[in-house]
Design a protein around this motif. Sequence first.
Motif, PDB file in Angstrom:
ATOM      1  N   LYS A   1       7.697 -25.306  49.590  1.00  0.00           N
ATOM      2  CA  LYS A   1       8.867 -26.048  48.644  1.00  0.00           C
ATOM      3  C   LYS A   1       8.753 -27.390  48.962  1.00  0.00           C
ATOM      4  N   TYR A   2       8.452 -27.726  50.341  1.00  0.00           N
ATOM      5  CA  TYR A   2       8.471 -29.186  50.695  1.00  0.00           C
ATOM      6  C   TYR A   2       7.345 -29.902  49.856  1.00  0.00           C
ATOM      7  N   LEU A   3       6.136 -29.367  49.768  1.00  0.00           N
ATOM      8  CA  LEU A   3       5.037 -30.053  49.242  1.00  0.00           C
ATOM      9  C   LEU A   3       5.365 -30.261  47.784  1.00  0.00           C
ATOM     10  N   GLY A   4       5.832 -29.003  47.063  1.00  0.00           N
ATOM     11  CA  GLY A   4       6.340 -29.316  45.841  1.00  0.00           C
ATOM     12  C   GLY A   4       7.149 -30.165  45.290  1.00  0.00           C
ATOM     13  N   LYS A   5       8.154 -30.139  46.158  1.00  0.00           N
ATOM     14  CA  LYS A   5       9.168 -31.437  45.779  1.00  0.00           C
ATOM     15  C   LYS A   5       8.502 -32.863  46.277  1.00  0.00           C
ATOM     16  N   LEU A   6       7.807 -32.994  47.252  1.00  0.00           N
ATOM     17  CA  LEU A   6       7.025 -34.265  47.590  1.00  0.00           C
ATOM     18  C   LEU A   6       5.945 -34.640  46.442  1.00  0.00           C
ATOM     19  N   ALA A   7       5.407 -33.787  45.800  1.00  0.00           N
ATOM     20  CA  ALA A   7       4.439 -33.995  44.932  1.00  0.00           C
ATOM     21  C   ALA A   7       5.123 -34.520  43.639  1.00  0.00           C
ATOM     22  N   ALA A   8       6.237 -33.717  43.216  1.00  0.00           N
ATOM     23  CA  ALA A   8       6.973 -34.167  42.039  1.00  0.00           C
ATOM     24  C   ALA A   8       7.766 -35.497  42.354  1.00  0.00           C
ATOM     25  N   ARG A   9       8.049 -35.740  43.594  1.00  0.00           N
ATOM     26  CA  ARG A   9       9.022 -36.922  43.837  1.00  0.00           C
ATOM     27  C   ARG A   9       7.954 -38.252  43.567  1.00  0.00           C
ATOM     28  N   CYS A  10       6.602 -37.805  44.020  1.00  0.00           N
ATOM     29  CA  CYS A  10       5.779 -39.156  44.116  1.00  0.00           C
ATOM     30  C   CYS A  10       4.775 -39.211  42.879  1.00  0.00           C
TER      31      CYS A  10
ATOM     32  N   HIS B   1       8.775 -23.912  29.317  1.00  0.00           N
ATOM     33  CA  HIS B   1       9.841 -23.063  29.565  1.00  0.00           C
ATOM     34  C   HIS B   1      10.194 -22.886  31.168  1.00  0.00           C
ATOM     35  N   VAL B   2      10.358 -24.266  31.638  1.00  0.00           N
ATOM     36  CA  VAL B   2      10.842 -24.416  33.159  1.00  0.00           C
ATOM     37  C   VAL B   2      11.908 -25.349  33.269  1.00  0.00           C
ATOM     38  N   MET B   3      12.717 -25.233  34.559  1.00  0.00           N
ATOM     39  CA  MET B   3      13.521 -26.656  34.810  1.00  0.00           C
ATOM     40  C   MET B   3      13.265 -26.760  36.226  1.00  0.00           C
ATOM     41  N   GLY B   4      12.966 -28.221  36.302  1.00  0.00           N
ATOM     42  CA  GLY B   4      12.909 -28.445  37.656  1.00  0.00           C
ATOM     43  C   GLY B   4      11.419 -29.341  37.664  1.00  0.00           C
ATOM     44  N   ALA B   5      11.382 -30.512  38.205  1.00  0.00           N
ATOM     45  CA  ALA B   5      10.046 -31.245  38.103  1.00  0.00           C
ATOM     46  C   ALA B   5       8.968 -30.627  39.001  1.00  0.00           C
ATOM     47  N   ASP B   6       9.450 -29.927  40.401  1.00  0.00           N
ATOM     48  CA  ASP B   6       8.395 -29.325  41.222  1.00  0.00           C
ATOM     49  C   ASP B   6       8.102 -28.202  40.600  1.00  0.00           C
ATOM     50  N   ILE B   7       8.681 -27.509  39.695  1.00  0.00           N
ATOM     51  CA  ILE B   7       8.372 -26.097  39.052  1.00  0.00           C
ATOM     52  C   ILE B   7       7.412 -26.555  37.958  1.00  0.00           C
ATOM     53  N   LEU B   8       7.811 -27.335  37.291  1.00  0.00           N
ATOM     54  CA  LEU B   8       6.745 -27.824  36.115  1.00  0.00           C
ATOM     55  C   LEU B   8       5.532 -28.313  36.443  1.00  0.00           C
ATOM     56  N   LEU B   9       5.144 -28.858  37.663  1.00  0.00           N
ATOM     57  CA  LEU B   9       3.996 -29.491  38.127  1.00  0.00           C
ATOM     58  C   LEU B   9       3.212 -28.096  38.599  1.00  0.00           C
ATOM     59  N   LYS B  10       4.035 -27.136  39.309  1.00  0.00           N
ATOM     60  CA  LYS B  10       3.161 -25.837  39.503  1.00  0.00           C
ATOM     61  C   LYS B  10       2.783 -25.179  38.433  1.00  0.00           C
ATOM     62  N   THR B  11       3.553 -25.114  37.417  1.00  0.00           N
ATOM     63  CA  THR B  11       3.045 -24.437  36.161  1.00  0.00           C
ATOM     64  C   THR B  11       2.043 -25.274  35.299  1.00  0.00           C
ATOM     65  N   MET B  12       2.167 -26.656  35.125  1.00  0.00           N
ATOM     66  CA  MET B  12       1.016 -27.207  34.526  1.00  0.00           C
ATOM     67  C   MET B  12      -0.034 -26.952  34.931  1.00  0.00           C
TER      68      MET B  12
ATOM     69  N   GLY C   1      -5.606 -29.750  44.994  1.00  0.00           N
ATOM     70  CA  GLY C   1      -6.219 -31.159  44.743  1.00  0.00           C
ATOM     71  C   GLY C   1      -5.250 -32.071  44.631  1.00  0.00           C
ATOM     72  N   TYR C   2      -4.231 -31.926  43.880  1.00  0.00           N
ATOM     73  CA  TYR C   2      -2.869 -32.841  43.610  1.00  0.00           C
ATOM     74  C   TYR C   2      -2.446 -33.113  44.913  1.00  0.00           C
ATOM     75  N   ILE C   3      -1.823 -31.869  45.635  1.00  0.00           N
ATOM     76  CA  ILE C   3      -1.075 -31.882  46.748  1.00  0.00           C
ATOM     77  C   ILE C   3      -2.049 -32.677  47.814  1.00  0.00           C
ATOM     78  N   GLU C   4      -3.287 -32.459  47.910  1.00  0.00           N
ATOM     79  CA  GLU C   4      -4.138 -33.332  49.036  1.00  0.00           C
ATOM     80  C   GLU C   4      -4.209 -34.873  48.597  1.00  0.00           C
ATOM     81  N   LYS C   5      -4.202 -35.063  47.203  1.00  0.00           N
ATOM     82  CA  LYS C   5      -4.018 -36.411  47.000  1.00  0.00           C
ATOM     83  C   LYS C   5      -2.486 -37.198  47.129  1.00  0.00           C
ATOM     84  N   ILE C   6      -1.517 -36.331  47.031  1.00  0.00           N
ATOM     85  CA  ILE C   6      -0.381 -36.705  47.520  1.00  0.00           C
ATOM     86  C   ILE C   6      -0.128 -36.922  49.095  1.00  0.00           C
TER      87      ILE C   6
END
Length: 142
Positions: free
Chosen positions: A74-83, A99-110, A118-123
Amino acid sequence: MGELSCFLSQNALKVENEKYVASSRFLGSNKKPVEWEVRAISSAEDEALRKECTKRTPVPGKKGQYTQETDYNKYLGKLAARCTVYPNLDDKELQDSYHVMGADILLKTMLTAGEYAGYIEKIQQINGFDASMEELEEEAKN
């Protein structure tokens, strides 16, 4: 003694946003992968994210004692979305298209699982985290 002025806000080097191709599946009008823009966050923002992803749980058999557990996924998802500066993950049209709500959920869906890793590693890299997740989890336990 060193120069105290080098620590003043106006003299500190700013952490520049970086461009990163998170996926080769999102193509611009030039048929090339679109670069995403990512930024580092402050320690205060990071602390707020960690608190948001940490819960107190009672210690079994120890009345009135609690332990803290951080949900690192959850933390990494929110960190990635915030960055993420671009694309705007808070955009309603973009969230609706997946069909999602929330930036972190969108990122995981996209992103596919590998793209997301790889994105988490970059963040983590842009924020100066050189430690692996296992090291971060051990540090949090201590």
